[in-house]
Design an enzyme around this catalytic site. Structure first.
Site, PDB file in Angstrom:
ATOM      1  N   ARG A  50       0.808  -1.218   0.000  1.00 23.28           N
ATOM      2  CA  ARG A  50       0.000   0.000   0.000  1.00 23.28           C
ATOM      3  C   ARG A  50       0.847   1.278   0.000  1.00 23.28           C
ATOM      4  NH1 ARG A  50      -4.737  -2.154   3.696  1.00 23.28           N
ATOM      5  NH2 ARG A  50      -2.872  -3.061   4.564  1.00 23.28           N
ATOM      6  N   LYS A 156       1.649 -19.663   5.496  1.00 20.66           N
ATOM      7  CA  LYS A 156       0.732 -20.059   6.536  1.00 20.66           C
ATOM      8  C   LYS A 156       0.239 -18.814   7.268  1.00 20.66           C
ATOM      9  CE  LYS A 156       2.265 -21.224  10.740  1.00 20.66           C
ATOM     10  NZ  LYS A 156       2.900 -20.203  11.587  1.00 20.66           N
ATOM     11  N   ASP A 185       5.421 -24.492   4.220  1.00 21.80           N
ATOM     12  CA  ASP A 185       5.709 -24.744   5.631  1.00 21.80           C
ATOM     13  C   ASP A 185       7.223 -24.656   5.705  1.00 21.80           C
ATOM     14  OD1 ASP A 185       6.529 -25.919   8.017  1.00 21.80           O
ATOM     15  OD2 ASP A 185       4.684 -27.060   8.169  1.00 21.80           O
ATOM     16  N   HIS A 186       7.729 -23.547   6.233  1.00 18.91           N
ATOM     17  CA  HIS A 186       9.166 -23.303   6.064  1.00 18.91           C
ATOM     18  C   HIS A 186      10.027 -24.345   6.771  1.00 18.91           C
ATOM     19  CE1 HIS A 186       8.961 -21.255   9.986  1.00 18.91           C
ATOM     20  NE2 HIS A 186      10.264 -21.333  10.026  1.00 18.91           N
ATOM     21  N   LYS A 190      14.155 -26.466   5.902  1.00 18.09           N
ATOM     22  CA  LYS A 190      15.353 -26.435   6.746  1.00 18.09           C
ATOM     23  C   LYS A 190      16.273 -27.579   6.337  1.00 18.09           C
ATOM     24  CE  LYS A 190      13.117 -24.286  10.725  1.00 18.09           C
ATOM     25  NZ  LYS A 190      13.818 -23.061  11.067  1.00 18.09           N
ATOM     26  N   GLU A 224      11.060 -22.279  22.152  1.00 16.29           N
ATOM     27  CA  GLU A 224      11.503 -20.932  21.784  1.00 16.29           C
ATOM     28  C   GLU A 224      11.681 -20.082  23.032  1.00 16.29           C
ATOM     29  OE1 GLU A 224       9.854 -19.486  17.712  1.00 16.29           O
ATOM     30  OE2 GLU A 224       8.158 -20.308  18.798  1.00 16.29           O
ATOM     31  N   ASP A 243      -0.451 -22.397  15.498  1.00 17.15           N
ATOM     32  CA  ASP A 243       0.729 -21.708  14.981  1.00 17.15           C
ATOM     33  C   ASP A 243       1.882 -22.673  14.698  1.00 17.15           C
ATOM     34  OD1 ASP A 243       2.169 -19.236  14.394  1.00 17.15           O
ATOM     35  OD2 ASP A 243       3.307 -19.596  16.241  1.00 17.15           O
ATOM     36  N   HIS A 248       4.175 -27.152  11.491  1.00 21.14           N
ATOM     37  CA  HIS A 248       5.594 -27.503  11.588  1.00 21.14           C
ATOM     38  C   HIS A 248       5.837 -28.834  12.318  1.00 21.14           C
ATOM     39  CE1 HIS A 248       5.948 -23.520  10.154  1.00 21.14           C
ATOM     40  NE2 HIS A 248       5.959 -22.889  11.314  1.00 21.14           N
ATOM     41  N   LYS A 351       6.545 -20.916  23.825  1.00 19.95           N
ATOM     42  CA  LYS A 351       7.305 -19.664  23.791  1.00 19.95           C
ATOM     43  C   LYS A 351       7.779 -19.321  25.202  1.00 19.95           C
ATOM     44  CE  LYS A 351       5.423 -18.008  19.554  1.00 19.95           C
ATOM     45  NZ  LYS A 351       6.472 -18.203  18.566  1.00 19.95           N
TER      46      LYS A 351
HETATM   47  C1  BG6 Z   1       6.379 -19.498  12.580  1.00 18.94           C
HETATM   48  C2  BG6 Z   1       5.502 -19.196  13.747  1.00 18.94           C
HETATM   49  O1  BG6 Z   1       5.684 -20.230  11.610  1.00 18.94           O
HETATM   50  O2  BG6 Z   1       7.507 -20.243  13.017  1.00 18.94           O
HETATM   51  C3  BG6 Z   1       6.267 -18.440  14.819  1.00 18.94           C
HETATM   52  O3  BG6 Z   1       4.394 -18.423  13.323  1.00 18.94           O
HETATM   53  C4  BG6 Z   1       7.517 -19.195  15.195  1.00 18.94           C
HETATM   54  O4  BG6 Z   1       5.461 -18.221  15.963  1.00 18.94           O
HETATM   55  C5  BG6 Z   1       8.321 -19.563  13.955  1.00 18.94           C
HETATM   56  O5  BG6 Z   1       8.301 -18.371  16.052  1.00 18.94           O
HETATM   57  C6  BG6 Z   1       9.480 -20.463  14.292  1.00 18.94           C
HETATM   58  O6  BG6 Z   1      10.275 -20.636  13.161  1.00 18.94           O
HETATM   59  P1  BG6 Z   1      11.841 -20.889  13.298  1.00 18.94           P
HETATM   60  O7  BG6 Z   1      12.293 -21.129  11.893  1.00 18.94           O
HETATM   61  O8  BG6 Z   1      12.426 -19.672  13.920  1.00 18.94           O
HETATM   62  O9  BG6 Z   1      11.990 -22.091  14.181  1.00 18.94           O
END
Ligand code: BG6
Length: 507
Positions: A50, A156, A185-186, A190, A224, A243, A248, A351
């Site tokens: 935007r 996501k 899904d990242h 990895k 985390e 989340d 994941h 977390k």
């Molecule tokens: C994200 C979540 O998909 O993955 C976050 O929304 C989380 O809450 C993060 O912190 C963790 O990813 P990574 O790669 O730092 O382990």
């Protein structure tokens, strides 16, 4: 997963170009791909958002972000001179169908200049409520019609529950062919997660052990240290189950539990993963009570710094200060098939925990008969395979050995494959792998609509139970702990404990 081939001429359109995801992940990933020679000569990155920015202003902003977040450190002038001119920007209101003509024109211009058709990737780095409108407007503008060249990447969260995920799937399937859809899904990108498949399926010694006969239980921990921070507005409507677990952690579980695919193609790999999700035991309200634990962090201290609790942060950010959202979840799952019958999979994530680490531990069964004197039994342990995903990147097989000496003392030693000690090159970030795969048209490391739906189907009874039952004891763990006590009890009642996250993985 790629081989070193360059993709065809490529145009990367990033919706949400001025957002956080582009700044932290996409821009650095594309720049690193450029540095390592993976991008084609004919490449354009079109940011849109935007904010009213010029090409130059956007380029400057991207450079600043890359300087801050790239694993390769600050950009160098000579390299930037090569990369910078590929960057363009268009201010756009994604809800207005007319604005998409800009992309039609710009793509045409580039293709004329390159004298070649381009693959065009539409990356939706925007809030999920914009996914449908962008997909529809792209279609209306005719930008999705070429199924071989137009691809769409969806971040996501893919849906908020089973119902909404189905709706989104339906909408996308009405516009795109399956081969055009890349659901991210990242975790799958990895390096250490990809390596689980190499470890399992490129080594003959694993398969005979990889089942209920040899394995006692599996633990998957993604802990985390950071709190929710300024994402609380989003997170409060989500929670740890949505989340992290729905995507994941369940994907990690699938990678461990899947049957060997016939070959390493996207269809085969994803079919075998969806088989796992289908085989997972469904929950009832009673089994939710016995097999799941949720938590929310209170205030505390982390590394000498005082940190607020979730509810205080919520209040500061204008969100319900009595929030029932979980920031921790621990769940015991079963996979009801021949390979895994009776083997519990314990998953936990949270977390503001003591340390950040992602670790999968596979505990093998005890020896059938212990031949050594009883006093040597004290320090011995069952074999464990520890797959450290991050920050340590290693695979450790813990075995028993005799300590050197005239007496007989057994202790645990590690047989270690450690990335740092084995390879010189820095591992790419997950997004580098994934973005390159989209360019090359390889969907192996991406989610498919049916996988997402199965994962939602599995967690829905837990979500429903938790939403219907307000937690009476939140906050129930303090910052810098390993989560609520009930999480310890979840594994203790089966005679186990959560394995210590190795010290060397300190953040
Ligand atoms: C994200 C979540 O998909 O993955 C976050 O929304 C989380 O809450 C993060 O912190 C963790 O990813 P990574 O790669 O730092 O382990």
């Amino acid at each position: 997963m790629n081989t070193k081939i360059k993709s065809q001429p490529t145009i990367f359109v990033i919706f949400g170009g001025t957002g956080d995801l582009n700044a932290r992940k996409l821009a650095p990933a594309l720049y690193n791909l450029y540095l390592e020679g993976w991008l084609p000569e004919q490449f354009a990155l079109i940011g849109t958002g935007r904010s009213k920015l010029t090409d130059k202003e956007f380029e400057k902003r991207m450079r600043k972000d890359i300087d801050e977040f790239s694993r390769s450190g600050k950009t160098k002038d000579d390299k930037w001179e090569g990369f910078g001119p590929h960057i363009h920007y268009y201010p756009a209101d994604v809800q207005n169908a007319d604005t998409y003509q800009i992309f039609v024109d710009h793509i045409k211009e580039l293709e004329d200049e390159w004298k070649a058709p381009a693959n065009v990737i539409y990356y939706l780095a925007v809030a999920p409520n914009f996914f449908p409108v962008i997909a529809e407007n792209l279609a209306k503008a005719g930008l999705t019609a070429d199924a071989d060249r137009a691809r769409i990447v969806i971040e996501k969260p893919f849906g908020h529950d089973l119902e909404s995920a189905k709706e989104l799937n339906k909408l996308l399937n009405g516009i795109f062919q399956d081969k055009q859809l890349y659901l991210i899904d990242h975790y799958l990108g990895k390096e250490t997660v990809q390596n689980i498949m190499a470890f399992r399926f490129a080594n003959a010694i694993m398969e005979p052990l990889w089942n209920r006969n040899a394995i006692e239980h599996v633990q998957i921990s993604v802990t985390e240290q950071l709190g929710v921070g300024d994402r609380l507005g989003y997170y409060d409507g989500s929670g740890a189950l949505r989340d992290m677990i729905q995507n994941h952690l369940l994907q990690l579980l699938c990678t461990i539990a899947m049957e060997p695919p016939t070959n390493f193609t996207a269809e085969e790999v994803r079919n075998r993963k969806v088989d796992v999700l289908r085989a997972m035991r469904r929950f009832t309200p009673e089994t939710v009570r016995d097999n799941t634990v949720r938590g929310q962090y209170g205030p505390g201290w982390i590394e000498g710094k005082q940190v607020p609790g979730y509810r205080e942060e919520a209040e500061q950010q204008g969100v319900n200060p009595q929030s029932n959202t979980e920031t921790f979840a621990a769940i015991k799952f079963f996979v009801d098939n021949w390979r895994w019958q009776g083997v519990p999979f314990y998953l936990r994530t949270g977390k503001r925990l003591h340390r950040s680490a992602s670790v999968i531990t596979i505990q093998f069964k005890d020896v059938p008969h212990f031949i050594f004197p009883a006093e040597t039994a004290e320090t011995r342990r069952q074999n464990r395979l520890v797959i450290n995903i991050q920050p340590e990147m290693s695979i450790r097989l813990q075995v028993q050995a005799k300590r050197p000496g005239v007496d007989l003392v057994l202790n645990t030693v590690d047989m270690v494959f450690d990335y740092k000690g084995t390879y010189v090159a820095q591992a790419p970030e997950a997004y580098e792998t994934l973005l390159l795969d989209v360019m090359l048209g390889d969907q192996t490391l991406f989610m498919r609509g049916d996988q997402v739906e199965e994962a939602w189907d599995l967690v829905m009874p837990i979500l429903n139970s938790w939403e219907n039952r307000i937690s009476q004891n939140f906050p129930n763990y303090s910052a810098d702990s390993w989560g609520p006590e009930a999480a310890e009890a979840l594994v203790a009642k089966d005679g186990y404990h959560w394995f210590t996250i190795p010290l060397e993985t300190k953040k």
